[in-house]
Design an enzyme around this catalytic site. Structure first.
Site, mmCIF file in Angstrom:
data_model
loop_
_atom_site.group_PDB
_atom_site.id
_atom_site.type_symbol
_atom_site.label_atom_id
_atom_site.label_comp_id
_atom_site.label_asym_id
_atom_site.label_seq_id
_atom_site.Cartn_x
_atom_site.Cartn_y
_atom_site.Cartn_z
ATOM 1 N N PHE A 165 -29.493 -35.891 -42.813
ATOM 2 C CA PHE A 165 -28.021 -35.717 -42.353
ATOM 3 C C PHE A 165 -27.142 -37.118 -42.663
ATOM 4 O O PHE A 165 -26.147 -37.306 -41.811
ATOM 5 C CB PHE A 165 -27.614 -35.184 -41.139
ATOM 6 C CG PHE A 165 -28.510 -34.154 -40.968
ATOM 7 C CD1 PHE A 165 -28.892 -32.989 -41.999
ATOM 8 C CD2 PHE A 165 -29.765 -34.066 -39.824
ATOM 9 C CE1 PHE A 165 -29.869 -32.105 -41.803
ATOM 10 C CE2 PHE A 165 -30.568 -33.006 -39.634
ATOM 11 C CZ PHE A 165 -30.544 -31.902 -40.708
ATOM 12 N N CYS A 166 -27.510 -38.076 -43.418
ATOM 13 C CA CYS A 166 -26.830 -39.348 -43.347
ATOM 14 C C CYS A 166 -26.551 -39.945 -42.177
ATOM 15 O O CYS A 166 -25.580 -40.773 -41.874
ATOM 16 C CB CYS A 166 -25.515 -39.568 -44.105
ATOM 17 S SG CYS A 166 -25.618 -38.723 -46.030
ATOM 18 N N ALA A 167 -27.694 -39.841 -41.228
ATOM 19 C CA ALA A 167 -27.701 -40.413 -39.851
ATOM 20 C C ALA A 167 -29.251 -40.906 -39.715
ATOM 21 O O ALA A 167 -29.720 -40.327 -38.922
ATOM 22 C CB ALA A 167 -27.269 -39.777 -38.850
#
Length: 463
Positions: free
Chosen positions: A385-387
């Site tokens: 999740f781009c985290a």
């Protein structure tokens, strides 16, 4: 806004779902789209990936369609349509400022997205500015500060610990020059609400400023710049029920006015003249136009303003109350499946928006998400999740373990360093949530009905 805009462009899109007294979802595009199932037949698509991009509100689409015939280039056109479009563009700026409850003197700069907004702020930081950011941030908040001295803070396990961690870091900074804190309002992984007001107070007590990444907060909760006492707020239109391609950075004007434009070009410049030595002298605008070089995305800007009006008109109190019911239904349903582990930083009772990530024992996350889509017509997201740092922390993994944002390497049935995320909001019908809960239980109990294979890093149905 001109009388013409009030009558000809701002269309009547009233519907019962936008009535604060109505407990149903707001009308969104795609609500009647059907998709094929690998097991045969079709089903209405359940869009449960709002954290990536929410569907556009029907009202927003209607407003944009009504304006489209009157489209014109803004600010420098003498023609009627250009003047009308300029009025609409600048009134949209006022609408967004009101939506965010900005202070007098704050600027609203239109950008391409939250990522663009935070990169813009990074580009205007004063010299020798120190930035403080938690490892729990989305990459849009974690990565732009390449030209500053950055202090990355470990993931807190309670809201109080978040405030304590920031206070210790700020108290120990040397030298005491300009400083900026960047923090999310609601996690794009866990959906948990962060103590923004308390973090802002801590930042200001130590002479620092704070920017709020409201990409996941603004679509679900009211955001008041004045009440939270943040210096800037950033968000994206495509998460706020508007189409892609537009975003906002709103807040204090001084750092924005003192820095060179984020992009150099027409619109940002007020005067340009040749010097006798052959060079060029430029006088830049001191308004928001300073960082809006080029022909702006007028339709994107207007769509954000339309979404702001729609959410305000629907009543956030009503929207929040209904979303809490959906959150409770999902969490209760997942709790009935022992193999499911919901990811959380602050604990099971922490308040959150409609964003929930989880893993399922015995399942590769990409395989599970693929089965939800192919066999139930449910769209969720899997990956990091781009985290990446946050998901690795939540999964208790080592930094070197494999796993990429949205591109799992493991095959069906194998462990992967990824999670599954379900997200929803003001446009989500109850049936979509009920179908999701039922599907999770059935997949865990009975397994997938279809065979799947890995193709270019994604799990897909085998044909």
């Amino acid at each position: 806004m001109s009388a013409f805009l009030n009558t000809a462009v701002a269309t009547d899109t009233t519907d019962t779902a936008a009535d604060p007294a109505c407990a149903g979802p707001l009308l969104v595009l795609g609500r009647d789209v059907t998709v094929p199932l690998v097991t045969g037949g079709e089903v209405t698509y359940a869009a449960l990936d709002y954290a990536a991009s929410s569907p556009a509100l029907q009202r927003v689409w209607d407003d944009v369609a009504a304006y489209a015939p009157y489209y014109g280039s803004v600010h420098r056109g003498a023609g009627y349509l250009s003047q009308l479009s300029t009025d609409l563009f600048e009134q949209s700026r006022v609408t967004v400022a009101e939506f965010l409850d900005c202070r007098p003197g704050d600027q609203v700069v239109f950008t391409r997205s939250t990522t663009d907004s935070l990169n813009l702020l990074a580009a205007v930081l004063p010299a020798d500015c120190q930035v403080f950011v938690f490892e729990t941030e989305h990459h849009a908040s974690l990565l732009p500060w390449t030209d500053a001295r950055v202090t990355y803070l470990n993931a807190p396990r309670t809201p109080a610990q978040a405030v304590e961690t920031l206070e210790r870091a700020l108290a120990g900074r040397e030298p005491h020059g300009p400083a900026l804190v960047c923090v999310t309002g609601a996690s794009n992984v866990t959906g948990e609400l962060w103590p923004v007001k308390e973090l802002a107070a801590a930042a200001h007590a130590h002479g620092a400023r704070i920017v709020l990444d409201a990409a996941q907060l603004a679509p679900h909760h009211p955001v008041s710049v004045q009440e939270l006492d943040v210096d800037w707020v950033a968000f994206s239109g495509h998460k706020l029920y508007a189409p892609f391609g537009s975003g906002v950075l709103a807040g204090r004007a001084d750092w924005l006015q003192e820095a060179r434009p984020y992009l150099a070009g027409g619109g940002a410049s007020r005067k340009v003249a040749r010097r006798e030595d052959g060079g060029v002298d430029v006088e830049w605008h001191t308004t928001a136009a300073r960082h809006e070089a080029g022909s702006p995305n007028v339709i994107g800007v207007y769509s954000i303003a339309s979404a702001c009006r729609a959410l305000t008109g629907a009543g956030f109190e009503n929207l929040v109350a209904r979303e809490r019911q959906l959150i409770a239904r999902v969490l209760d349903g997942l709790a009935e499946v022992p193999q499911v582990r919901v990811l959380t930083l602050f604990g099971d009772e922490a308040p959150r928006v409609g964003v929930i990530s989880f893993v399922v024992d015995g399942w590769n996350s990409s395989h599970f998400a693929a089965a939800l889509s192919a066999e139930y017509g449910i769209g969720v997201r899997d990956g990091l999740f781009c985290a990446h740092p946050l998901v690795r922390t939540l999964l208790g993994s080592e930094p070197q373990e494999p796993g990429e944002c949205g591109a799992p390497e493991a095959a069906p049935g194998e462990r992967s360093l990824n999670a599954i995320r379900v997200s929803f909001g003001a446009g989500t019908p109850d049936e979509h949530v009920e179908r999701f809960v039922r599907a999770v239980g059935e997949l865990v109990a009975d397994g997938a009905k279809w065979r799947y294979r890995t193709e270019e890093g994604r799990c897909v149905p085998a044909v």
